[in-house]
Design a protein around this motif. Structure first.
Motif, PDB file in Angstrom:
ATOM      1  N   GLU A  11      36.780  21.899  53.752  1.00  0.00           N
ATOM      2  CA  GLU A  11      36.661  21.528  52.347  1.00  0.00           C
ATOM      3  C   GLU A  11      37.341  22.539  51.425  1.00  0.00           C
ATOM      4  N   SER A  12      36.671  23.643  51.112  1.00  0.00           N
ATOM      5  CA  SER A  12      37.227  24.614  50.185  1.00  0.00           C
ATOM      6  C   SER A  12      36.234  25.744  49.998  1.00  0.00           C
ATOM      7  N   LEU A  13      36.082  26.188  48.742  1.00  0.00           N
ATOM      8  CA  LEU A  13      35.162  27.267  48.406  1.00  0.00           C
ATOM      9  C   LEU A  13      33.896  26.709  47.788  1.00  0.00           C
ATOM     10  N   PHE A  14      32.780  27.376  48.065  1.00  0.00           N
ATOM     11  CA  PHE A  14      31.499  27.008  47.492  1.00  0.00           C
ATOM     12  C   PHE A  14      30.872  28.265  46.897  1.00  0.00           C
ATOM     13  N   PHE A  15      30.287  28.135  45.711  1.00  0.00           N
ATOM     14  CA  PHE A  15      29.608  29.249  45.066  1.00  0.00           C
ATOM     15  C   PHE A  15      28.108  29.094  45.294  1.00  0.00           C
ATOM     16  N   VAL A  16      27.481  30.180  45.724  1.00  0.00           N
ATOM     17  CA  VAL A  16      26.060  30.179  46.061  1.00  0.00           C
ATOM     18  C   VAL A  16      25.426  31.378  45.368  1.00  0.00           C
ATOM     19  N   ARG A  17      24.162  31.234  44.984  1.00  0.00           N
ATOM     20  CA  ARG A  17      23.402  32.354  44.429  1.00  0.00           C
ATOM     21  C   ARG A  17      22.174  32.578  45.295  1.00  0.00           C
ATOM     22  N   TYR A  18      21.812  33.845  45.430  1.00  0.00           N
ATOM     23  CA  TYR A  18      20.628  34.210  46.202  1.00  0.00           C
ATOM     24  C   TYR A  18      19.554  34.683  45.235  1.00  0.00           C
ATOM     25  N   ASN A  19      18.379  34.066  45.295  1.00  0.00           N
ATOM     26  CA  ASN A  19      17.242  34.448  44.469  1.00  0.00           C
ATOM     27  C   ASN A  19      16.317  35.299  45.330  1.00  0.00           C
ATOM     28  N   ARG A  20      16.335  36.611  45.115  1.00  0.00           N
ATOM     29  CA  ARG A  20      15.590  37.532  45.964  1.00  0.00           C
ATOM     30  C   ARG A  20      14.072  37.332  45.888  1.00  0.00           C
ATOM     31  N   PRO A  21      13.456  37.166  44.714  1.00  0.00           N
ATOM     32  CA  PRO A  21      11.989  36.999  44.697  1.00  0.00           C
ATOM     33  C   PRO A  21      11.510  35.745  45.457  1.00  0.00           C
ATOM     34  N   ASP A  22      12.282  34.658  45.386  1.00  0.00           N
ATOM     35  CA  ASP A  22      11.897  33.424  46.079  1.00  0.00           C
ATOM     36  C   ASP A  22      12.471  33.328  47.480  1.00  0.00           C
ATOM     37  N   VAL A  38      24.776  24.955  53.119  1.00  0.00           N
ATOM     38  CA  VAL A  38      25.487  24.900  51.838  1.00  0.00           C
ATOM     39  C   VAL A  38      26.871  24.272  51.955  1.00  0.00           C
ATOM     40  N   VAL A  39      27.386  24.168  53.169  1.00  0.00           N
ATOM     41  CA  VAL A  39      28.713  23.585  53.354  1.00  0.00           C
ATOM     42  C   VAL A  39      28.642  22.495  54.421  1.00  0.00           C
ATOM     43  N   PRO A  40      29.534  21.499  54.349  1.00  0.00           N
ATOM     44  CA  PRO A  40      29.493  20.423  55.336  1.00  0.00           C
ATOM     45  C   PRO A  40      30.101  20.797  56.690  1.00  0.00           C
ATOM     46  N   ASN A  41      30.952  21.820  56.724  1.00  0.00           N
ATOM     47  CA  ASN A  41      31.641  22.206  57.958  1.00  0.00           C
ATOM     48  C   ASN A  41      31.372  23.661  58.290  1.00  0.00           C
ATOM     49  N   GLN A  42      32.046  24.181  59.282  1.00  0.00           N
ATOM     50  CA  GLN A  42      31.844  25.544  59.761  1.00  0.00           C
ATOM     51  C   GLN A  42      32.279  26.581  58.726  1.00  0.00           C
ATOM     52  N   ILE A  43      31.437  27.596  58.494  1.00  0.00           N
ATOM     53  CA  ILE A  43      31.737  28.689  57.571  1.00  0.00           C
ATOM     54  C   ILE A  43      32.704  29.647  58.248  1.00  0.00           C
ATOM     55  N   VAL A  44      33.785  29.997  57.540  1.00  0.00           N
ATOM     56  CA  VAL A  44      34.764  30.920  58.108  1.00  0.00           C
ATOM     57  C   VAL A  44      34.872  32.221  57.321  1.00  0.00           C
ATOM     58  N   SER A  45      34.400  32.239  56.068  1.00  0.00           N
ATOM     59  CA  SER A  45      34.524  33.449  55.256  1.00  0.00           C
ATOM     60  C   SER A  45      33.399  33.519  54.232  1.00  0.00           C
ATOM     61  N   ILE A  46      32.906  34.746  53.999  1.00  0.00           N
ATOM     62  CA  ILE A  46      31.879  34.993  52.989  1.00  0.00           C
ATOM     63  C   ILE A  46      32.311  36.209  52.184  1.00  0.00           C
ATOM     64  N   ALA A  47      32.211  36.100  50.859  1.00  0.00           N
ATOM     65  CA  ALA A  47      32.514  37.228  49.975  1.00  0.00           C
ATOM     66  C   ALA A  47      31.422  37.319  48.913  1.00  0.00           C
ATOM     67  N   VAL A  48      31.088  38.548  48.503  1.00  0.00           N
ATOM     68  CA  VAL A  48      30.059  38.759  47.494  1.00  0.00           C
ATOM     69  C   VAL A  48      30.694  39.412  46.279  1.00  0.00           C
ATOM     70  N   GLU A  49      30.521  38.801  45.105  1.00  0.00           N
ATOM     71  CA  GLU A  49      30.984  39.313  43.815  1.00  0.00           C
ATOM     72  C   GLU A  49      29.772  39.445  42.914  1.00  0.00           C
ATOM     73  N   ASN A  50      29.292  40.657  42.686  1.00  0.00           N
ATOM     74  CA  ASN A  50      28.098  40.902  41.871  1.00  0.00           C
ATOM     75  C   ASN A  50      26.930  40.059  42.387  1.00  0.00           C
ATOM     76  N   GLU A  51      26.511  39.023  41.658  1.00  0.00           N
ATOM     77  CA  GLU A  51      25.397  38.188  42.098  1.00  0.00           C
ATOM     78  C   GLU A  51      25.864  36.885  42.727  1.00  0.00           C
ATOM     79  N   ARG A  52      27.153  36.628  42.727  1.00  0.00           N
ATOM     80  CA  ARG A  52      27.688  35.384  43.284  1.00  0.00           C
ATOM     81  C   ARG A  52      28.116  35.574  44.727  1.00  0.00           C
ATOM     82  N   ILE A  53      27.909  34.547  45.491  1.00  0.00           N
ATOM     83  CA  ILE A  53      28.351  34.523  46.875  1.00  0.00           C
ATOM     84  C   ILE A  53      29.371  33.405  46.983  1.00  0.00           C
ATOM     85  N   VAL A  54      30.543  33.719  47.512  1.00  0.00           N
ATOM     86  CA  VAL A  54      31.587  32.721  47.699  1.00  0.00           C
ATOM     87  C   VAL A  54      31.693  32.446  49.192  1.00  0.00           C
TER      88      VAL A  54
END
Length: 75
Positions: free
Chosen positions: A60-71, A38-54
């Motif tokens: 680069e910066s921040l990327f917003f990701v969503r996880y679809n549990r059924p799939d 999901v990111v072009p470089n090394q991941i240094v931090s992960i945070a979860v806000e309700n259904e969003r993953i930051v």
């Protein structure tokens, strides 16, 4: 590099790949459910806000990701 809880699962940033792990039936195995680059470089931090993953990477910066549990997919 970075770990965070996602409900009863584990989010792990390994290099530039974001992975979701779950416990196996024996409770001794950590099973990889899905992974996505999901990111072009090394991941240094992960945070979860309700259904969003930051996800923050080194350069680069921040990327917003969503996880679809059924799939079992990250988008």
């Amino acid at each position: 590099q970075a770990l965070c809880a996602l409900g009863d699962r584990l989010l792990a940033g390994v290099g530039s790949v974001l992975r979701v792990y779950d416990l196996g039936k024996r409770k001794k195995q950590l099973l990889r459910k899905c992974e996505a680059k999901v990111v072009p470089n090394q991941i240094v931090s992960i945070a979860v806000e309700n259904e969003r993953i930051v996800v923050a990477d080194v350069q680069e910066s921040l990327f917003f990701v969503r996880y679809n549990r059924p799939d079992n997919s990250l988008y």
